[in-house]
Design an enzyme around this catalytic site. Structure first.
Site, PDB file in Angstrom:
ATOM      1  N   GLU A   1      -6.458  25.688 -20.687  1.00 27.91           N
ATOM      2  CA  GLU A   1      -5.844  26.088 -21.191  1.00 27.91           C
ATOM      3  C   GLU A   1      -6.262  26.810 -22.741  1.00 27.91           C
ATOM      4  O   GLU A   1      -5.435  27.177 -23.030  1.00 27.91           O
ATOM      5  CB  GLU A   1      -5.715  24.978 -21.975  1.00 27.91           C
ATOM      6  CG  GLU A   1      -4.048  24.100 -22.713  1.00 27.91           C
ATOM      7  CD  GLU A   1      -3.066  22.935 -22.463  1.00 27.91           C
ATOM      8  OE1 GLU A   1      -4.879  22.372 -23.070  1.00 27.91           O
ATOM      9  OE2 GLU A   1      -2.523  22.752 -23.611  1.00 27.91           O
TER      10      GLU A   1
ATOM     11  N   ARG B   1     -16.311  15.126 -20.573  1.00 31.34           N
ATOM     12  CA  ARG B   1     -16.281  13.758 -19.819  1.00 31.34           C
ATOM     13  C   ARG B   1     -15.465  12.983 -18.889  1.00 31.34           C
ATOM     14  O   ARG B   1     -14.863  12.829 -18.623  1.00 31.34           O
ATOM     15  CB  ARG B   1     -14.641  14.081 -21.240  1.00 31.34           C
ATOM     16  CG  ARG B   1     -14.846  14.030 -22.755  1.00 31.34           C
ATOM     17  CD  ARG B   1     -13.553  14.458 -23.374  1.00 31.34           C
ATOM     18  NE  ARG B   1     -12.878  15.917 -22.913  1.00 31.34           N
ATOM     19  CZ  ARG B   1     -13.239  16.931 -23.877  1.00 31.34           C
ATOM     20  NH1 ARG B   1     -13.804  16.919 -24.185  1.00 31.34           N
ATOM     21  NH2 ARG B   1     -12.617  17.556 -22.822  1.00 31.34           N
TER      22      ARG B   1
HETATM   23  P1  AMP Z   1      -7.899  22.654 -17.043  1.00 26.63           P
HETATM   24  O1  AMP Z   1      -9.473  23.491 -16.772  1.00 26.63           O
HETATM   25  O2  AMP Z   1      -6.984  23.671 -18.050  1.00 26.63           O
HETATM   26  O3  AMP Z   1      -7.484  21.695 -15.982  1.00 26.63           O
HETATM   27  O4  AMP Z   1      -8.352  21.849 -18.423  1.00 26.63           O
HETATM   28  C1  AMP Z   1      -9.068  21.243 -18.096  1.00 26.63           C
HETATM   29  C2  AMP Z   1     -10.839  20.783 -19.091  1.00 26.63           C
HETATM   30  O5  AMP Z   1     -10.493  20.620 -20.460  1.00 26.63           O
HETATM   31  C3  AMP Z   1     -10.955  19.169 -18.476  1.00 26.63           C
HETATM   32  O6  AMP Z   1     -11.726  18.976 -18.933  1.00 26.63           O
HETATM   33  C4  AMP Z   1     -10.430  18.518 -20.249  1.00 26.63           C
HETATM   34  O7  AMP Z   1     -11.003  17.556 -20.745  1.00 26.63           O
HETATM   35  C5  AMP Z   1     -10.117  19.918 -20.897  1.00 26.63           C
HETATM   36  N1  AMP Z   1      -8.867  19.547 -21.421  1.00 26.63           N
HETATM   37  C6  AMP Z   1      -8.020  20.657 -21.286  1.00 26.63           C
HETATM   38  N2  AMP Z   1      -6.686  20.893 -22.204  1.00 26.63           N
HETATM   39  C7  AMP Z   1      -6.825  19.333 -22.636  1.00 26.63           C
HETATM   40  C8  AMP Z   1      -6.087  18.366 -23.856  1.00 26.63           C
HETATM   41  N3  AMP Z   1      -4.779  18.971 -23.646  1.00 26.63           N
HETATM   42  N4  AMP Z   1      -6.154  17.676 -23.500  1.00 26.63           N
HETATM   43  C9  AMP Z   1      -7.825  16.932 -23.836  1.00 26.63           C
HETATM   44  N5  AMP Z   1      -8.322  17.662 -22.885  1.00 26.63           N
HETATM   45  C10 AMP Z   1      -8.123  19.022 -22.443  1.00 26.63           C
END
Ligand code: AMP
Length: 179
Positions: free
Chosen positions: A104, A67
């Protein structure tokens, strides 16, 4: 740091759909497809990030799969710089550098083409959501590994309780909507 809500941040937040328990129980997924399909909201969001970096010397936008691609593509076009895809493992055809990270809801590997960045090039890292910061931090490591200079991170959304910004510190971070 919490940013005061603006007319723009409220309007964008209203276009983001919450999906509970996706992709795993306990995760509240911020679904940005509902923002992307709204022409005005998508344009206003991209315009705001472009405005934030209009006067920053940049050579490349590095966009994180998947995205981050629509946003990164617009930013690269509007800022007049090249676009480098940072992709999930096994998707890029030529020799790659890779970085493992935790997010996450799991573990993953991000990759970039080894010849995507010339040493010294200044790179803006872009994704839709800054959650734990694991993927953005991995993208920053990849930029550095290739000799690039990470300049900042730009995101539509920050999930503040997950403290992703701290993982990028001291890199400047721009976000439009905080939850
Ligand atoms: P992070 O590496 O934990 O910062 O996660 C970021 C990536 O995971 C991004 O590419 C987001 O699109 C996706 N992502 C992680 N958690 C969420 C969430 N709660 N809602 C939407 N996208 C998320």
């Amino acid at each position: 740091m919490a940013q005061p809500p603006t007319v723009l941040s409220r309007a964008l937040a209203a276009r983001i759909r919450d999906v509970a328990d996706f992709p795993k129980p306990g995760i509240l997924f911020k679904d940005l497809t509902t923002l992307f399909k709204d022409a005005g909201a998508f344009r206003d969001a991209c315009d705001a990030l472009v405005a934030a970096y209009r006067d920053t010397p940049l050579d490349l936008v590095a966009a994180i799969e998947s995205r981050g691609f629509p946003v990164g593509g617009v930013l690269a076009h509007q800022l007049g710089v090249g676009l480098v895809p940072i992709r999930k493992a096994g998707r890029l055809p030529a020799p790659t550098a890779s970085a493992a990270y935790s997010l996450e809801y799991g573990e993953a590997v991000l990759e970039v083409h080894r010849d995507a960045i010339v040493p010294g090039q200044r790179v803006l890292v872009v994704d839709d959501v800054l959650a734990t910061g694991g993927s953005a931090a991995a993208a920053v490591r990849l930029v550095r590994e290739l000799g690039g200079v990470p300049v900042a991170g730009a995101f539509l959304v920050e999930l503040r309780p997950l403290r992703g910004r701290a993982r990028l510190d001291p890199l400047p971070v721009t976000v439009l909507v905080q939850f």
